[in-house]
Design a protein around this motif. Structure first.
Motif, mmCIF file in Angstrom:
data_model
loop_
_atom_site.group_PDB
_atom_site.id
_atom_site.type_symbol
_atom_site.label_atom_id
_atom_site.label_comp_id
_atom_site.label_asym_id
_atom_site.label_seq_id
_atom_site.Cartn_x
_atom_site.Cartn_y
_atom_site.Cartn_z
ATOM 1 N N MET A 140 54.963 4.176 -80.979
ATOM 2 C CA MET A 140 54.969 3.983 -79.539
ATOM 3 C C MET A 140 53.972 4.949 -78.891
ATOM 4 S SD MET A 140 58.072 4.192 -76.880
ATOM 5 C CE MET A 140 57.961 2.519 -76.346
ATOM 6 N N SER A 141 53.231 4.453 -77.953
ATOM 7 C CA SER A 141 52.205 5.231 -77.265
ATOM 8 C C SER A 141 52.829 6.285 -76.349
ATOM 9 C CB SER A 141 51.338 4.283 -76.433
ATOM 10 O OG SER A 141 50.484 5.009 -75.589
ATOM 11 N N VAL A 142 52.129 7.424 -76.220
ATOM 12 C CA VAL A 142 52.597 8.457 -75.290
ATOM 13 C C VAL A 142 52.261 8.076 -73.861
ATOM 14 C CG1 VAL A 142 52.483 10.324 -76.962
ATOM 15 C CG2 VAL A 142 50.520 9.878 -75.500
ATOM 16 N N SER A 143 51.378 7.112 -73.698
ATOM 17 C CA SER A 143 50.915 6.701 -72.379
ATOM 18 C C SER A 143 51.972 5.887 -71.633
ATOM 19 C CB SER A 143 49.642 5.864 -72.540
ATOM 20 O OG SER A 143 49.200 5.415 -71.288
ATOM 21 N N ASP A 144 52.126 6.190 -70.360
ATOM 22 C CA ASP A 144 52.990 5.415 -69.473
ATOM 23 C C ASP A 144 52.387 5.536 -68.077
ATOM 24 O OD1 ASP A 144 54.914 4.465 -67.667
ATOM 25 O OD2 ASP A 144 56.565 5.081 -68.960
ATOM 26 N N PRO A 145 51.781 4.461 -67.576
ATOM 27 C CA PRO A 145 51.083 4.533 -66.287
ATOM 28 C C PRO A 145 51.970 4.895 -65.099
ATOM 29 C CG PRO A 145 51.213 2.261 -67.067
ATOM 30 C CD PRO A 145 51.739 3.134 -68.164
ATOM 31 N N THR A 146 53.295 4.851 -65.264
ATOM 32 C CA THR A 146 54.178 5.203 -64.154
ATOM 33 C C THR A 146 54.418 6.718 -64.068
ATOM 34 O OG1 THR A 146 56.210 4.901 -65.433
ATOM 35 C CG2 THR A 146 55.343 2.956 -64.272
ATOM 36 N N PHE A 147 53.829 7.477 -64.989
ATOM 37 C CA PHE A 147 53.965 8.939 -64.999
ATOM 38 C C PHE A 147 52.594 9.592 -64.876
ATOM 39 C CE2 PHE A 147 57.974 7.709 -66.709
ATOM 40 C CZ PHE A 147 58.865 8.719 -66.346
ATOM 41 N N GLN A 148 52.473 10.557 -63.946
ATOM 42 C CA GLN A 148 51.230 11.310 -63.786
ATOM 43 C C GLN A 148 50.911 12.097 -65.055
ATOM 44 O OE1 GLN A 148 51.630 13.988 -60.488
ATOM 45 N NE2 GLN A 148 52.042 12.387 -59.009
ATOM 46 N N ALA A 149 51.929 12.515 -65.788
ATOM 47 C CA ALA A 149 51.757 13.317 -66.996
ATOM 48 C C ALA A 149 51.119 12.527 -68.131
ATOM 49 C CB ALA A 149 53.103 13.863 -67.451
ATOM 50 N N SER A 150 51.046 11.222 -67.998
ATOM 51 C CA SER A 150 50.531 10.364 -69.059
ATOM 52 C C SER A 150 49.152 10.799 -69.541
ATOM 53 C CB SER A 150 50.495 8.915 -68.583
ATOM 54 O OG SER A 150 50.136 8.068 -69.630
ATOM 55 N N GLU A 151 48.256 11.093 -68.605
ATOM 56 C CA GLU A 151 46.899 11.509 -68.974
ATOM 57 C C GLU A 151 46.927 12.802 -69.789
ATOM 58 O OE1 GLU A 151 42.778 13.057 -66.885
ATOM 59 O OE2 GLU A 151 44.172 11.904 -65.671
ATOM 60 N N PHE A 152 47.724 13.770 -69.352
ATOM 61 C CA PHE A 152 47.798 15.032 -70.076
ATOM 62 C C PHE A 152 48.422 14.833 -71.455
ATOM 63 C CE2 PHE A 152 49.827 18.939 -71.449
ATOM 64 C CZ PHE A 152 48.718 19.775 -71.458
ATOM 65 N N LEU A 153 49.444 13.997 -71.561
ATOM 66 C CA LEU A 153 50.090 13.748 -72.853
ATOM 67 C C LEU A 153 49.106 13.108 -73.829
ATOM 68 C CD1 LEU A 153 53.540 12.548 -71.513
ATOM 69 C CD2 LEU A 153 53.065 14.724 -72.657
ATOM 70 N N GLN A 154 48.220 12.253 -73.318
ATOM 71 C CA GLN A 154 47.189 11.663 -74.172
ATOM 72 C C GLN A 154 46.205 12.737 -74.636
ATOM 73 O OE1 GLN A 154 46.185 8.547 -71.276
ATOM 74 N NE2 GLN A 154 46.532 7.064 -72.920
ATOM 75 N N LEU A 155 45.851 13.673 -73.748
ATOM 76 C CA LEU A 155 44.975 14.788 -74.134
ATOM 77 C C LEU A 155 45.656 15.663 -75.184
ATOM 78 C CD1 LEU A 155 43.539 15.892 -70.665
ATOM 79 C CD2 LEU A 155 42.272 14.839 -72.538
ATOM 80 N N LEU A 156 46.934 15.887 -75.018
ATOM 81 C CA LEU A 156 47.711 16.665 -75.974
ATOM 82 C C LEU A 156 47.699 15.985 -77.339
ATOM 83 C CD1 LEU A 156 49.392 19.266 -75.626
ATOM 84 C CD2 LEU A 156 51.365 17.839 -75.206
ATOM 85 N N GLU A 157 47.892 14.681 -77.335
ATOM 86 C CA GLU A 157 47.876 13.906 -78.573
ATOM 87 C C GLU A 157 46.504 13.996 -79.242
ATOM 88 O OE1 GLU A 157 49.706 9.643 -79.813
ATOM 89 O OE2 GLU A 157 48.272 9.579 -78.166
ATOM 90 N N ALA A 158 45.441 13.918 -78.439
ATOM 91 C CA ALA A 158 44.080 14.035 -78.980
ATOM 92 C C ALA A 158 43.857 15.427 -79.566
ATOM 93 C CB ALA A 158 43.058 13.743 -77.882
ATOM 94 N N GLY A 159 44.330 16.452 -78.871
ATOM 95 C CA GLY A 159 44.199 17.820 -79.369
ATOM 96 C C GLY A 159 44.908 18.009 -80.696
ATOM 97 N N LEU A 160 46.065 17.373 -80.863
ATOM 98 C CA LEU A 160 46.822 17.467 -82.107
ATOM 99 C C LEU A 160 46.150 16.706 -83.248
ATOM 100 C CD1 LEU A 160 50.428 17.100 -80.695
ATOM 101 C CD2 LEU A 160 49.491 19.117 -81.832
ATOM 102 N N GLY A 161 45.170 15.869 -82.908
ATOM 103 C CA GLY A 161 44.425 15.131 -83.932
ATOM 104 C C GLY A 161 43.475 16.014 -84.720
ATOM 105 N N ASN A 162 43.161 17.185 -84.188
ATOM 106 C CA ASN A 162 42.284 18.140 -84.866
ATOM 107 C C ASN A 162 43.142 19.015 -85.780
ATOM 108 O OD1 ASN A 162 41.151 20.961 -85.100
ATOM 109 N ND2 ASN A 162 39.377 19.911 -84.217
#
Length: 127
Positions: free
Chosen positions: A1-23
């Motif tokens: 399940m995606s961390v993204s949820d357009p109804t939450f402002q935090a969605s963008e940051f959670l996606q950045l967090l997920e990208a950071g954890l990819g390293n």
């Protein structure tokens, strides 16, 4: 399940967090720094609650939670907008806690490490 949820402002940051954890290096540093499983439960402006689990104990992943909350070391409960401010460094976790805007269930010491982890995992360029 995606961390993204357009109804939450935090969605963008959670996606950045997920990208950071990819390293690999960043993920290993985050796990070493936190050694915790953290659940974020956010309430958006429409009054909807949603939770995400950030595993910084074993695999360094973040994912949305469906159904019952899994076992965690600490759960942070706050409004979506306050989470965004905290993640961006525009709000202080201790002040949010003292003002009743941040509720913590579980290990309070693990909760204090999250601000440093946010800064470390943010892949955006530091200006």
């Amino acid at each position: 399940m995606s961390v993204s949820d357009p109804t939450f402002q935090a969605s963008e940051f959670l996606q950045l967090l997920e990208a950071g954890l990819g390293n690999d290096d960043t993920r290993k540093k985050a796990i070493a720094g936190a050694k915790a499983v953290i659940v974020f439960t956010l309430k958006n402006k429409d009054g909807k609650d949603k939770s995400w689990i950030l595993d910084l104990k074993k695999d360094g992943t973040i994912k949305a939670v469906e159904g019952a909350l899994p076992k965690s070391d600490v759960q942070l409960i706050l409004k979506d907008a306050d989470f965004v401010k905290l993640a961006e460094g525009k709000a202080n976790g201790q002040k949010l806690f003292m003002n009743g805007k941040l509720k913590v269930k579980g290990n309070l010491m693990k909760a204090t490490a999250i601000e440093a982890v946010f800064k470390q995992l943010d892949p955006r360029p530091k200006l």
